[in-house]
Design a protein around this motif. Structure first.
Motif, PDB file in Angstrom:
ATOM      1  N   ASP A  46      18.205  12.198  -8.342  1.00 39.50           N
ATOM      2  CA  ASP A  46      16.759  12.195  -8.071  1.00 39.50           C
ATOM      3  C   ASP A  46      16.171  10.778  -7.984  1.00 39.50           C
ATOM      4  OD1 ASP A  46      17.111  11.581 -10.722  1.00 39.50           O
ATOM      5  OD2 ASP A  46      15.627  12.985 -11.492  1.00 39.50           O
ATOM      6  N   ILE A  47      17.047   9.787  -7.987  1.00 41.75           N
ATOM      7  CA  ILE A  47      16.581   8.396  -7.898  1.00 41.75           C
ATOM      8  C   ILE A  47      16.862   7.886  -6.484  1.00 41.75           C
ATOM      9  CG2 ILE A  47      16.981   6.062  -8.802  1.00 41.75           C
ATOM     10  CD1 ILE A  47      17.661   7.368 -11.471  1.00 41.75           C
ATOM     11  N   SER A  48      15.916   7.124  -5.951  1.00 44.26           N
ATOM     12  CA  SER A  48      16.081   6.673  -4.560  1.00 44.26           C
ATOM     13  C   SER A  48      17.363   5.852  -4.406  1.00 44.26           C
ATOM     14  CB  SER A  48      14.869   5.844  -4.135  1.00 44.26           C
ATOM     15  OG  SER A  48      14.948   4.558  -4.729  1.00 44.26           O
ATOM     16  N   LYS A  49      17.917   5.926  -3.213  1.00 40.02           N
ATOM     17  CA  LYS A  49      19.165   5.201  -2.943  1.00 40.02           C
ATOM     18  C   LYS A  49      18.982   3.704  -3.164  1.00 40.02           C
ATOM     19  CE  LYS A  49      22.363   7.925  -0.403  1.00 40.02           C
ATOM     20  NZ  LYS A  49      21.759   9.092   0.257  1.00 40.02           N
ATOM     21  N   ASP A  50      17.804   3.192  -2.772  1.00 43.41           N
ATOM     22  CA  ASP A  50      17.541   1.760  -2.911  1.00 43.41           C
ATOM     23  C   ASP A  50      17.565   1.325  -4.380  1.00 43.41           C
ATOM     24  OD1 ASP A  50      17.334   1.519  -0.239  1.00 43.41           O
ATOM     25  OD2 ASP A  50      15.129   1.410  -0.180  1.00 43.41           O
ATOM     26  N   LEU A  51      16.932   2.131  -5.200  1.00 45.25           N
ATOM     27  CA  LEU A  51      16.921   1.790  -6.632  1.00 45.25           C
ATOM     28  C   LEU A  51      18.341   1.883  -7.210  1.00 45.25           C
ATOM     29  CD1 LEU A  51      15.667   1.040  -9.334  1.00 45.25           C
ATOM     30  CD2 LEU A  51      14.798   3.358  -9.574  1.00 45.25           C
ATOM     31  N   ARG A  52      19.074   2.887  -6.800  1.00 47.41           N
ATOM     32  CA  ARG A  52      20.449   3.023  -7.310  1.00 47.41           C
ATOM     33  C   ARG A  52      21.287   1.809  -6.928  1.00 47.41           C
ATOM     34  NH1 ARG A  52      22.606   8.662  -5.367  1.00 47.41           N
ATOM     35  NH2 ARG A  52      20.594   9.276  -4.557  1.00 47.41           N
ATOM     36  N   ARG A  53      21.091   1.365  -5.695  1.00 47.42           N
ATOM     37  CA  ARG A  53      21.843   0.198  -5.225  1.00 47.42           C
ATOM     38  C   ARG A  53      21.480  -1.043  -6.031  1.00 47.42           C
ATOM     39  NH1 ARG A  53      20.410   0.394   0.198  1.00 47.42           N
ATOM     40  NH2 ARG A  53      21.357   2.442   0.425  1.00 47.42           N
ATOM     41  N   LYS A  54      20.174  -1.184  -6.267  1.00 48.03           N
ATOM     42  CA  LYS A  54      19.682  -2.344  -7.024  1.00 48.03           C
ATOM     43  C   LYS A  54      20.241  -2.302  -8.461  1.00 48.03           C
ATOM     44  CE  LYS A  54      16.939  -5.920  -7.734  1.00 48.03           C
ATOM     45  NZ  LYS A  54      17.798  -7.094  -7.706  1.00 48.03           N
ATOM     46  N   LEU A  55      20.246  -1.103  -9.032  1.00 49.78           N
ATOM     47  CA  LEU A  55      20.773  -0.966 -10.401  1.00 49.78           C
ATOM     48  C   LEU A  55      22.238  -1.391 -10.448  1.00 49.78           C
ATOM     49  CD1 LEU A  55      19.261   2.511 -11.415  1.00 49.78           C
ATOM     50  CD2 LEU A  55      18.626   0.302 -12.388  1.00 49.78           C
ATOM     51  N   ASP A  56      22.963  -0.989  -9.432  1.00 50.61           N
ATOM     52  CA  ASP A  56      24.380  -1.348  -9.360  1.00 50.61           C
ATOM     53  C   ASP A  56      24.604  -2.860  -9.321  1.00 50.61           C
ATOM     54  OD1 ASP A  56      26.314   0.541  -9.642  1.00 50.61           O
ATOM     55  OD2 ASP A  56      26.024   1.377  -7.621  1.00 50.61           O
ATOM     56  N   GLU A  57      23.644  -3.543  -8.713  1.00 49.27           N
ATOM     57  CA  GLU A  57      23.769  -5.009  -8.642  1.00 49.27           C
ATOM     58  C   GLU A  57      23.478  -5.670  -9.984  1.00 49.27           C
ATOM     59  OE1 GLU A  57      21.949  -5.226  -4.169  1.00 49.27           O
ATOM     60  OE2 GLU A  57      21.101  -6.603  -5.664  1.00 49.27           O
ATOM     61  N   ASP A  58      22.516  -5.113 -10.715  1.00 49.70           N
ATOM     62  CA  ASP A  58      22.004  -5.813 -11.898  1.00 49.70           C
ATOM     63  C   ASP A  58      22.560  -5.311 -13.235  1.00 49.70           C
ATOM     64  OD1 ASP A  58      20.463  -7.340 -10.217  1.00 49.70           O
ATOM     65  OD2 ASP A  58      18.710  -6.031 -10.378  1.00 49.70           O
ATOM     66  N   PHE A  59      23.005  -4.067 -13.252  1.00 51.70           N
ATOM     67  CA  PHE A  59      23.376  -3.483 -14.552  1.00 51.70           C
ATOM     68  C   PHE A  59      24.724  -2.775 -14.549  1.00 51.70           C
ATOM     69  CE2 PHE A  59      18.637  -3.183 -14.537  1.00 51.70           C
ATOM     70  CZ  PHE A  59      18.385  -4.018 -15.606  1.00 51.70           C
ATOM     71  N   TYR A  60      25.218  -2.592 -15.753  1.00 49.29           N
ATOM     72  CA  TYR A  60      26.345  -1.688 -15.951  1.00 49.29           C
ATOM     73  C   TYR A  60      26.065  -0.920 -17.247  1.00 49.29           C
ATOM     74  CZ  TYR A  60      27.720  -5.316 -19.254  1.00 49.29           C
ATOM     75  OH  TYR A  60      27.710  -6.219 -20.280  1.00 49.29           O
ATOM     76  N   VAL A  61      26.826   0.139 -17.500  1.00 51.37           N
ATOM     77  CA  VAL A  61      26.713   0.869 -18.769  1.00 51.37           C
ATOM     78  C   VAL A  61      28.080   0.817 -19.422  1.00 51.37           C
ATOM     79  CG1 VAL A  61      26.059   3.038 -19.886  1.00 51.37           C
ATOM     80  CG2 VAL A  61      25.201   2.517 -17.600  1.00 51.37           C
ATOM     81  N   LYS A  62      28.103   0.323 -20.625  1.00 49.31           N
ATOM     82  CA  LYS A  62      29.408   0.254 -21.270  1.00 49.31           C
ATOM     83  C   LYS A  62      29.276   0.633 -22.738  1.00 49.31           C
ATOM     84  CE  LYS A  62      33.557  -2.563 -21.255  1.00 49.31           C
ATOM     85  NZ  LYS A  62      33.926  -2.945 -22.600  1.00 49.31           N
ATOM     86  N   LEU A  63      30.073   1.587 -23.155  1.00 49.91           N
ATOM     87  CA  LEU A  63      30.087   1.968 -24.565  1.00 49.91           C
ATOM     88  C   LEU A  63      31.122   1.138 -25.298  1.00 49.91           C
ATOM     89  CD1 LEU A  63      29.863   5.865 -24.649  1.00 49.91           C
ATOM     90  CD2 LEU A  63      28.056   4.176 -24.949  1.00 49.91           C
TER      91      LEU A  63
END
Ligand code: SAH
Length: 348
Positions: A46-63
């Motif tokens: 439900d998140i726009s493709k553009d935001l998802r792409r931007k998130l991929d550039e700036d963040f990661y999730v790591k436990l």
């Protein structure tokens, strides 16, 4: 690249608006992560493709990684002590304690501790650093992942002094208690402190949403200063004054934690002093007979009182109207009991 788990809702909202996206995107992202436990931005539909792409550039999730688990059966429940390794190699401990329908997670707020309490193993290892909010929340995510059932209660009683790391602890509490995210009710989360009055003063003690526990451990300032160096700066009397300003409450009493140590703070005179200092309408008392590993060098001069002494102490307080519980710590044989959390290895 940053680990997105370290961002508060506000910070993520600011990130979204600063990058030309709707503020609401933050909540959507956080629901995916904390409610659905989906860590891959590309499937957050439900998140726009553009935001998802931007998130991929700036963040990661790591436990963090679980590097050791010790299990102990205990009646009809059990406890599990986790050794958890964070991204930079630092280690902290978390203990999950299951009993009937309740599953409590005891989390660490720091690697080590700088409070120097003489009865606590964590103090013996010294202080390394504060944990980030993401590292605090990650302890729950990691343990739930390992166990595949939900944590129902949380206590900040692992390694560290939560109020000495209040900014990150508050950030973590917000996400932990938000019912759109992790959703543990505020009244099921206990923040335990050695009594940092300068921080406590910023709370409205009557309106504080989480449960508050104060480690008291002595009924006179001389003994308390010996056990807890913090008492020299923030003395017992000041704590009592503050607690006594609280309005009487049936359901939201402050818990006073009192580690019972043989011949040090376990006399009837100590109980009498406690009765003078505090009121049963405002506090309940949790007695914790000293936990100690037989090989401990740090605690070599301290012993647990015998059961008769513990019972006498308890009865004295109960007869004065206090709600008193005795916590025979869970996780004792795996060194996961109160005050026994000391990462075996600081760096792996
Ligand atoms: N720094 C915070 C959070 C740590 S809580 C605080 O002091 O409250 C850890 C709890 O375990 C505290 O109530 C502490 O008094 C208790 N504790 C510490 N060492 C202990 C020991 N050796 N045996 C039993 N309880 C201990």
């Amino acid at each position: 690249m940053k680990n997105i788990l370290n961002l508060s809702k506000k910070e993520l909202e600011e990130y979204c608006t600063a990058n030309g996206f709707k503020k609401y995107g933050a909540e959507q992202i956080m629901r995916w992560i904390y409610q659905s436990r989906i860590f891959d931005f590309s499937v957050m539909s439900d998140i726009s493709k553009d935001l998802r792409r931007k998130l991929d550039e700036d963040f990661y999730v790591k436990l963090p990684e679980i590097i050791d688990v010790k299990y102990e059966k205990d009646g009809d429940g059990y406890s599990k002590k986790y050794l958890i390794k964070f991204e930079n190699g630092d280690i902290a401990e978390s203990v999950s304690i299951a009993h009937k329908n309740r599953k409590t997670l005891c989390v660490s707020s720091q690697v080590g501790c700088r409070m120097g309490c003489v009865y606590c193993e964590t103090a013996g290892m010294g202080f390394s650093r504060n944990l980030t909010s993401g590292e605090i929340i990650s302890q729950l995510l990691t343990v739930e992942n390992d166990n595949s059932d939900k944590i129902t209660n949380m206590v900040f009683m692992g390694m560290g002094e939560p109020l000495d790391n209040i900014a990150e602890v508050e950030k973590a509490l917000e996400i932990l208690s938000n019912d759109k995210f992790i959703g543990i009710a505020q009244r099921k989360i206990t923040v335990s402190t050695c009594g940092l009055i300068n921080v406590l003063e910023n709370f409205d003690i009557n309106a504080y949403k989480y449960k508050l526990a104060i480690s008291l451990n002595a009924a006179d300032s001389e003994t308390r200063s010996f056990l807890m160096p913090v008492n020299k700066k923030f003395p017992l009397e000041k704590i009592a004054d503050m607690v006594n300003l609280k309005k009487p409450s049936l359901h939201n009493k402050i818990t006073l934690e009192y580690v019972l140590i043989k011949d040090l703070n376990d006399r009837i005179e100590d109980a009498k002093r406690l009765i003078k200092l505090f009121s049963p309408s405002k506090v309940k008392i949790n007695l914790i007979p000293l936990n100690k590993d037989e090989n401990s060098v740090y605690l070599k001069n301290f012993e647990r009182p015998d059961d008769f002494t513990i019972d006498k102490f308890k009865t004295k307080l109960s007869n004065a109207g206090f709600i008193v519980t005795v916590r025979f710590s869970k996780g004792g044989s795996i060194n996961g009991g109160c005050g026994q959390l000391k990462a075996q290895m600081l760096k792996y």
